[in-house]
Design a protein around this motif. Structure first.
Motif, PDB file in Angstrom:
ATOM      1  N   ARG A   8       0.883  -1.267  -0.137  1.00  0.00           N
ATOM      2  CA  ARG A   8       0.055   0.048  -0.037  1.00  0.00           C
ATOM      3  C   ARG A   8       0.787   1.434  -0.049  1.00  0.00           C
TER       4      ARG A   8
ATOM      5  N   GLU B  51       1.209   4.022  -2.771  1.00  0.00           N
ATOM      6  CA  GLU B  51       1.065   5.363  -2.716  1.00  0.00           C
ATOM      7  C   GLU B  51       1.878   6.267  -3.191  1.00  0.00           C
TER       8      GLU B  51
ATOM      9  N   ASP C 261      -3.059  -2.476  -8.982  1.00  0.00           N
ATOM     10  CA  ASP C 261      -3.681  -2.669  -7.539  1.00  0.00           C
ATOM     11  C   ASP C 261      -3.098  -3.567  -6.803  1.00  0.00           C
ATOM     12  N   PRO C 262      -3.316  -3.878  -5.502  1.00  0.00           N
ATOM     13  CA  PRO C 262      -2.621  -4.818  -4.734  1.00  0.00           C
ATOM     14  C   PRO C 262      -2.958  -6.114  -5.330  1.00  0.00           C
TER      15      PRO C 262
ATOM     16  N   ALA D 227      -5.354  -6.324  -0.264  1.00  0.00           N
ATOM     17  CA  ALA D 227      -5.488  -4.958  -0.042  1.00  0.00           C
ATOM     18  C   ALA D 227      -5.664  -4.715   1.424  1.00  0.00           C
TER      19      ALA D 227
ATOM     20  N   ARG E 172      -6.166  -1.447   4.341  1.00  0.00           N
ATOM     21  CA  ARG E 172      -6.016   0.122   4.868  1.00  0.00           C
ATOM     22  C   ARG E 172      -5.355   0.062   6.157  1.00  0.00           C
TER      23      ARG E 172
END
Length: 476
Positions: A64, A68, A197-198, A205, A207
């Protein structure tokens, strides 16, 4: 006049400030930055060598953060009239293909002197040589430049204190480079590409967990903001030495490591802020200590090119054959899951698994428990940290693990008394109960040793060992 085109291969230097590769490339008529998400960096693989095992290279937290960071780099380049070509493929295929497609004269990149990264670098250089494209290698991951050391890197002392004293006396830190003006590049010739994306990378994924000490948002902008808030807005630098062993809250240490290790922040930029802070506010043991820690980081970075693969071997740079390392999968799994029955170890591992971060104090104790109390192969723990840590760095991670396990730098016994450490650094049990709420009703003088509770006391406090919380693997 000859028209020139330069490609910049970004690796672990995801910033536009103080970036030598980008600055040197910017003199060309056209500059095209590129980043490759190598599938090998996210797959499960063999560790290699004696007693090998399988592990995942990069887990959800650093994935992640890296995504970013690359997105932020692309934005910062676009703000300057440039762009970033992104591909999901091996660099030795991506970089030469891009260089060939735009008829590049040179490719600039920062070297990462660990064995796996060097192997990739050499593969890229071989492909570029076949295309007659010049490979321009730069050094930009340390506070002190490798060419400014008071000794050859092969002669770097194996003891930090000796290294630090020599460097402090006989080496200077180079001035930071500004952000260069960037000419546009032929991005249309190859297409910018989309960030994966992951799940595309084969990673779950995830958070940020709200229980963590910090969100750790990836990118240069977030790294510079963290530096500004910690040093200037919160004014925490003046107390860094006294608070750096804290366990809860975002202010107890600088927490710059994730941005430093992914290259979103330059260590020279951090040092420049320390110098400015000392000029404008205060110069004390704490301001010095942050530079002290940056040199610790340098020390490990220079140990890797000195020792090569031996740095990552089970016997370590001391080549110790006298330790009977256990191959105990069950013990390792309990440690990794934070289910050892030793609260201080478990709380730290729970934090790592949930957030990708734990304090330096926690890392030392968790590592010591696995390597010294359980005698499980220290590389299993180091590799697990490699998977989980948002701020993973090969040199620092494996260097510190080998140090704790007694096979690396320093010959002293580095075994930690985990319970004593817990009492000292978590005297009220606030950290342990934050991550292990099932122990929340235990009194502070017992929370670090629940196995000392009688059956009646367990019933009184609502904790039955073996049911609500594990029996300890080892009685400490």
């Amino acid at each position: 006049m000859t028209h020139s085109t330069a490609v910049v291969w970004f690796r672990r230097d995801l910033r536009v400030h103080d970036n030598e590769a980008l600055t040197e490339a910017a003199v060309a008529d056209e500059v095209l930055p590129v980043y490759a998400f190598a599938p090998d960096d996210y797959d499960e693989r063999e560790y290699g060598g004696r007693g090998s095992f399988r592990f995942q290279k990069t887990g959800p937290h650093r994935t992640r953060f890296r995504l970013e960071s690359v997105a932020d780099l692309r934005e910062r380049l676009r703000e300057r009239g440039s762009d970033l070509v992104v591909r999901h493929d091996r660099p030795e295929r991506v970089v030469p293909a891009v260089a060939s497609a735009v008829d590049a004269d040179s490719v600039h990149f920062h070297t990462v002197p660990a064995p796996e990264e060097t192997a990739v670098e050499n593969a890229v250089k071989r492909e570029l040589a076949a295309l007659d494209v010049a490979a321009r290698r730069h050094w930009g991951h340390t506070l002190h430049h490798i060419n400014d050391l008071p000794m050859a890197y092969t002669e770097v002392p194996d003891t930090y204190t000796t290294f630090r004293k020599r460097v402090e006396a006989d080496s200077t830190v180079r001035d930071t480079l500004g952000t260069p003006a960037l000419p546009a590049g032929p991005v249309d010739a190859v297409g910018a590409g989309e960030l994966p994306d992951p799940e595309t990378l084969g990673v779950e994924a995830r958070r940020p967990d709200e229980r963590g000490v910090l969100t750790f948002e990836g990118g240069e902008a977030a790294g510079l903001d963290r530096l500004e808030r910690y040093v200037w807005e919160a004014d925490r630098l003046r107390e860094y030495k006294e608070t750096r062993n804290g366990l809860l809250g975002e202010g107890y240490s600088s927490k710059l490591s994730a941005w430093l290790n992914e290259g979103c922040l330059s260590p020279r930029r951090v040092a420049a802020e320390v110098d400015r802070y000392e000029d404008l506010r205060v110069s004390n043991d704490s301001t010095y200590w942050l530079l002290f820690e940056l040199r610790w980081r340098d020390f490990f970075q220079f140990q890797v090119p000195k020792h090569g693969g031996q740095y990552f071997a089970r016997e370590g740079i001391r080549e110790r054959e006298d330790i009977d390392w256990r191959d105990d999968e069950s013990a390792f799994e309990r440690w990794a899951a934070g289910e050892t029955g030793v609260p201080f170890v478990d709380a730290n591992m729970q934090e790592l698994n949930a957030t990708g971060y734990m304090s330096n104090r926690g890392r030392q104790n968790a590592a010591s428990f696995l390597a010294n109390d359980l005698r499980v192969d220290w590389r299993r723990g180091a590799a697990y940290f490699e998977t989980q840590l948002v701020d993973y760095d090969a040199a620092s991670n494996y260097g510190n693990w080998a140090y704790i396990a007694g096979v690396g730098n320093d010959s002293r016994d580095r075994s930690f008394d985990v319970v004593s450490q817990a009492r000292r650094y978590d005297s009220e049990g606030e950290y342990v109960t934050h991550w292990l709420p099932e122990l929340g009703d235990l009194p502070a003088d017992r929370v670090h040793e629940p196995w000392t509770l009688s059956d009646q006391e367990q019933a009184e406090h609502g904790v039955e060992l073996g049911v609500d919380y594990p029996e300890p693997m080892v009685r400490l």
